[in-house]
Each structure stands twice: as structure tokens, then as C-alpha cells.
Scaffold this motif. Sequence first.
Motif, PDB file in Angstrom:
ATOM      1  N   LYS A 101       0.831  -1.208   0.000  1.00 17.51           N
ATOM      2  CA  LYS A 101       0.000   0.000   0.000  1.00 17.51           C
ATOM      3  C   LYS A 101       0.862   1.254   0.000  1.00 17.51           C
ATOM      4  O   LYS A 101       0.583   2.216  -0.728  1.00 17.51           O
ATOM      5  CB  LYS A 101      -0.937   0.005   1.205  1.00 17.51           C
ATOM      6  CG  LYS A 101      -2.070  -0.984   1.068  1.00 17.51           C
ATOM      7  CD  LYS A 101      -2.974  -0.981   2.282  1.00 17.51           C
ATOM      8  CE  LYS A 101      -4.092  -1.998   2.072  1.00 17.51           C
ATOM      9  NZ  LYS A 101      -4.978  -2.114   3.237  1.00 17.51           N
ATOM     10  N   ARG A 102       1.905   1.278   0.811  1.00 16.71           N
ATOM     11  CA  ARG A 102       2.766   2.453   0.885  1.00 16.71           C
ATOM     12  C   ARG A 102       3.518   2.664  -0.433  1.00 16.71           C
ATOM     13  O   ARG A 102       3.666   3.783  -0.912  1.00 16.71           O
ATOM     14  CB  ARG A 102       3.727   2.341   2.074  1.00 16.71           C
ATOM     15  CG  ARG A 102       2.985   2.287   3.410  1.00 16.71           C
ATOM     16  CD  ARG A 102       3.902   2.302   4.599  1.00 16.71           C
ATOM     17  NE  ARG A 102       4.375   3.653   4.876  1.00 16.71           N
ATOM     18  CZ  ARG A 102       3.667   4.584   5.521  1.00 16.71           C
ATOM     19  NH1 ARG A 102       2.448   4.320   5.952  1.00 16.71           N
ATOM     20  NH2 ARG A 102       4.178   5.779   5.724  1.00 16.71           N
ATOM     21  N   LEU A 103       3.975   1.579  -1.032  1.00 21.00           N
ATOM     22  CA  LEU A 103       4.700   1.645  -2.292  1.00 21.00           C
ATOM     23  C   LEU A 103       3.803   2.154  -3.420  1.00 21.00           C
ATOM     24  O   LEU A 103       4.160   3.093  -4.141  1.00 21.00           O
ATOM     25  CB  LEU A 103       5.259   0.263  -2.626  1.00 21.00           C
ATOM     26  CG  LEU A 103       6.048   0.139  -3.910  1.00 21.00           C
ATOM     27  CD1 LEU A 103       7.391   0.838  -3.785  1.00 21.00           C
ATOM     28  CD2 LEU A 103       6.264  -1.325  -4.238  1.00 21.00           C
ATOM     29  N   ILE A 104       2.642   1.560  -3.568  1.00 16.39           N
ATOM     30  CA  ILE A 104       1.711   1.950  -4.643  1.00 16.39           C
ATOM     31  C   ILE A 104       1.226   3.379  -4.438  1.00 16.39           C
ATOM     32  O   ILE A 104       1.178   4.170  -5.386  1.00 16.39           O
ATOM     33  CB  ILE A 104       0.498   0.985  -4.693  1.00 16.39           C
ATOM     34  CG1 ILE A 104       0.949  -0.440  -4.968  1.00 16.39           C
ATOM     35  CG2 ILE A 104      -0.550   1.472  -5.687  1.00 16.39           C
ATOM     36  CD1 ILE A 104       1.262  -0.761  -6.389  1.00 16.39           C
ATOM     37  N   LEU A 105       0.863   3.740  -3.203  1.00 13.84           N
ATOM     38  CA  LEU A 105       0.389   5.092  -2.935  1.00 13.84           C
ATOM     39  C   LEU A 105       1.478   6.115  -3.255  1.00 13.84           C
ATOM     40  O   LEU A 105       1.200   7.172  -3.831  1.00 13.84           O
ATOM     41  CB  LEU A 105      -0.077   5.236  -1.487  1.00 13.84           C
ATOM     42  CG  LEU A 105      -0.630   6.608  -1.112  1.00 13.84           C
ATOM     43  CD1 LEU A 105      -1.846   6.972  -1.960  1.00 13.84           C
ATOM     44  CD2 LEU A 105      -0.985   6.652   0.369  1.00 13.84           C
ATOM     45  N   THR A 106       2.712   5.814  -2.919  1.00  9.35           N
ATOM     46  CA  THR A 106       3.815   6.721  -3.236  1.00  9.35           C
ATOM     47  C   THR A 106       3.919   6.935  -4.744  1.00  9.35           C
ATOM     48  O   THR A 106       4.032   8.065  -5.211  1.00  9.35           O
ATOM     49  CB  THR A 106       5.152   6.183  -2.688  1.00  9.35           C
ATOM     50  OG1 THR A 106       5.037   6.031  -1.280  1.00  9.35           O
ATOM     51  CG2 THR A 106       6.295   7.116  -3.008  1.00  9.35           C
ATOM     52  N   GLN A 107       3.852   5.855  -5.500  1.00 14.06           N
ATOM     53  CA  GLN A 107       3.933   5.967  -6.957  1.00 14.06           C
ATOM     54  C   GLN A 107       2.791   6.819  -7.502  1.00 14.06           C
ATOM     55  O   GLN A 107       3.001   7.673  -8.365  1.00 14.06           O
ATOM     56  CB  GLN A 107       3.913   4.579  -7.597  1.00 14.06           C
ATOM     57  CG  GLN A 107       5.155   3.784  -7.315  1.00 14.06           C
ATOM     58  CD  GLN A 107       5.050   2.350  -7.794  1.00 14.06           C
ATOM     59  OE1 GLN A 107       3.971   1.772  -7.850  1.00 14.06           O
ATOM     60  NE2 GLN A 107       6.186   1.776  -8.144  1.00 14.06           N
TER      61      GLN A 107
END
Length: 123
Positions: A101-107
Amino acid sequence: MNRPNVIAAMIVASLLAAGCDTLDDLFTPTPFEAGTGPLTEAELGFFMAEMSDTLSSDDVACLAEEATVRAARVGEPQTLDPASVALLPVEQWSGLDNHGKRLILTQVLINQAIVHCIQGEGD
């Protein structure tokens, strides 16, 4: 080749393919590993680091500021309603772990900041 040799060969091949000198280099943690709360500067900077080579310093500053504002506005990825953020994978969101979730949201937030800062569009 017996099983331990096959495993060792796979590890060496992985190291070589990833351009790593040691096994520790292959498994270096990212800033997304244990984050809680809104996305951090380190998480946002993870994707912006390489952009600084191709963008002006004004564009990089705009991206950092815009992404930080957006991260604060959406809050904690674990409790986020994915429908409230454009481009998030709504159907798959609940199946992602904290790291995902953190990775995708950052992108997504970096992409939105690019549209806002570089292309002059978006909200």
C-alpha cells in the motif's frame, strides 16, 4: 547438482543479475518496510531521487512539495479509502500488505505531482 548447490547457484545468479556484491546488497530494505502514518519524506524521495538528474531544481522542489501535501491529505495508507485517490487500484487495495500500500500510494502521488508540476494540469 544436489539441492544445496542448486540453491547456492541460484543465489549467486541473483546477485550477479541484480549487480550486487553481497547477499546483503540484494535484500537492502526500502523505506516502505515498516512505515506507519502518512507517507514519509524518505518514501516520497525514494522515487524522486533519480528524477533530479533530468528535471530542473524548481521542478524537483515542486514535486517534493506537491507530493508531501498530497501524502498529508490522504493520511495513513492502511486506513485509506482507495476510491478517494485517483489512480489507486480500488479492487486490489484490500489485498495489499502495508508495504504494498505504501509503495503503490507513493507511486500514485508522485505521478499526480508530475501532472501538476510538470504538465501544469490536475488538481
